[in-house]
Scaffold this motif. Structure first.
Motif, PDB file in Angstrom:
ATOM      1  N   ILE B   9       0.863  -1.179   0.000  1.00  0.00           N
ATOM      2  CA  ILE B   9       0.000   0.000   0.000  1.00  0.00           C
ATOM      3  C   ILE B   9       0.899   1.228   0.000  1.00  0.00           C
ATOM      4  CG2 ILE B   9      -1.920  -1.197   1.141  1.00  0.00           C
ATOM      5  CD1 ILE B   9      -1.342   0.436   3.618  1.00  0.00           C
ATOM      6  N   ALA B  10       0.486   2.223  -0.752  1.00  0.00           N
ATOM      7  CA  ALA B  10       1.387   3.343  -1.007  1.00  0.00           C
ATOM      8  C   ALA B  10       0.660   4.667  -1.092  1.00  0.00           C
ATOM      9  CB  ALA B  10       2.138   3.108  -2.317  1.00  0.00           C
ATOM     10  N   LYS B  11       1.424   5.705  -0.787  1.00  0.00           N
ATOM     11  CA  LYS B  11       1.007   7.072  -1.105  1.00  0.00           C
ATOM     12  C   LYS B  11       2.085   7.634  -2.030  1.00  0.00           C
ATOM     13  CE  LYS B  11       0.223  11.651   0.780  1.00  0.00           C
ATOM     14  NZ  LYS B  11       0.310  12.545   1.948  1.00  0.00           N
ATOM     15  N   PHE B  12       1.683   8.155  -3.153  1.00  0.00           N
ATOM     16  CA  PHE B  12       2.665   8.666  -4.113  1.00  0.00           C
ATOM     17  C   PHE B  12       3.020  10.116  -3.812  1.00  0.00           C
ATOM     18  CE2 PHE B  12       0.724   5.087  -6.320  1.00  0.00           C
ATOM     19  CZ  PHE B  12       1.854   4.423  -6.761  1.00  0.00           C
ATOM     20  N   LYS B  13       4.225  10.478  -4.240  1.00  0.00           N
ATOM     21  CA  LYS B  13       4.660  11.867  -4.093  1.00  0.00           C
ATOM     22  C   LYS B  13       3.811  12.772  -4.976  1.00  0.00           C
ATOM     23  CE  LYS B  13       9.537  10.817  -3.138  1.00  0.00           C
ATOM     24  NZ  LYS B  13      10.810  10.522  -3.807  1.00  0.00           N
TER      25      LYS B  13
END
Lengths: 105, 105
Positions: B9-13
């Motif tokens: 799971i990720a949050k992108f820049k």
């Protein structure tokens, strides 16, 4: 239209008997027809740094978003959520329509 | 023996074109036979508090742990990982043997 997914990753509080939580979850998903499928796992492989203390992943699949909404509001889910919330130290939750890029052969 | 799962799971820049990342990921999983299935989603539903800034979930399924290990070490994955790492603001990664509690009917 693809499936709708309810993904929970969690770290449990010290002393929590995860098996009991799991039993409650298994009962919940087996009782509710809106839940199409359910799988979970305990991390055994990833690097500690990337895991960030999270240990368990729970993934529920629904045929459509409406089924998920019905699930959320179901008294059994509301009741279980209270138990679950009391057991966790931290959690991340993501709900999303799943895009299937590569299907099992 | 169930499947082995690789969950990210990720949050992108800010400014990252997620579609480009996704294209790279689709290419990667389509090229590598070790990847049994791949699905992903962008959160649209969960409460902001529970989402904790994470926006995307990526879930790869492997037939067995050995396939996952081979995938990790494959040059195409190593290359893609560098691109992916540069694009993310935060990430949690869990790798686990999946326990299927409720199977799709």
């Amino acid at each position: 239209m693809g499936d709708f997914k309810h993904l929970v990753i969690a770290k449990f509080k010290e002393g929590v008997v995860v098996d009991e939580i799991l039993k409650g979850m298994e009962k919940l998903v087996s009782e509710l027809d809106t839940v199409k499928s359910f799988e979970w796992g305990q991390d055994i492989e990833s690097q500690e740094m990337l895991r960030q203390g999270f240990t368990h992943a729970f993934l529920m699949t629904f045929q459509k978003k409406e089924d998920f909404t019905a699930f959320l509001g179901h008294p059994s889910h509301v009741e279980f959520s209270a138990t679950f919330s009391a057991a966790i130290e931290k959690i991340v939750l993501l709900d999303f329509p799943a895009a299937l890029v590569k299907a099992p052969a």
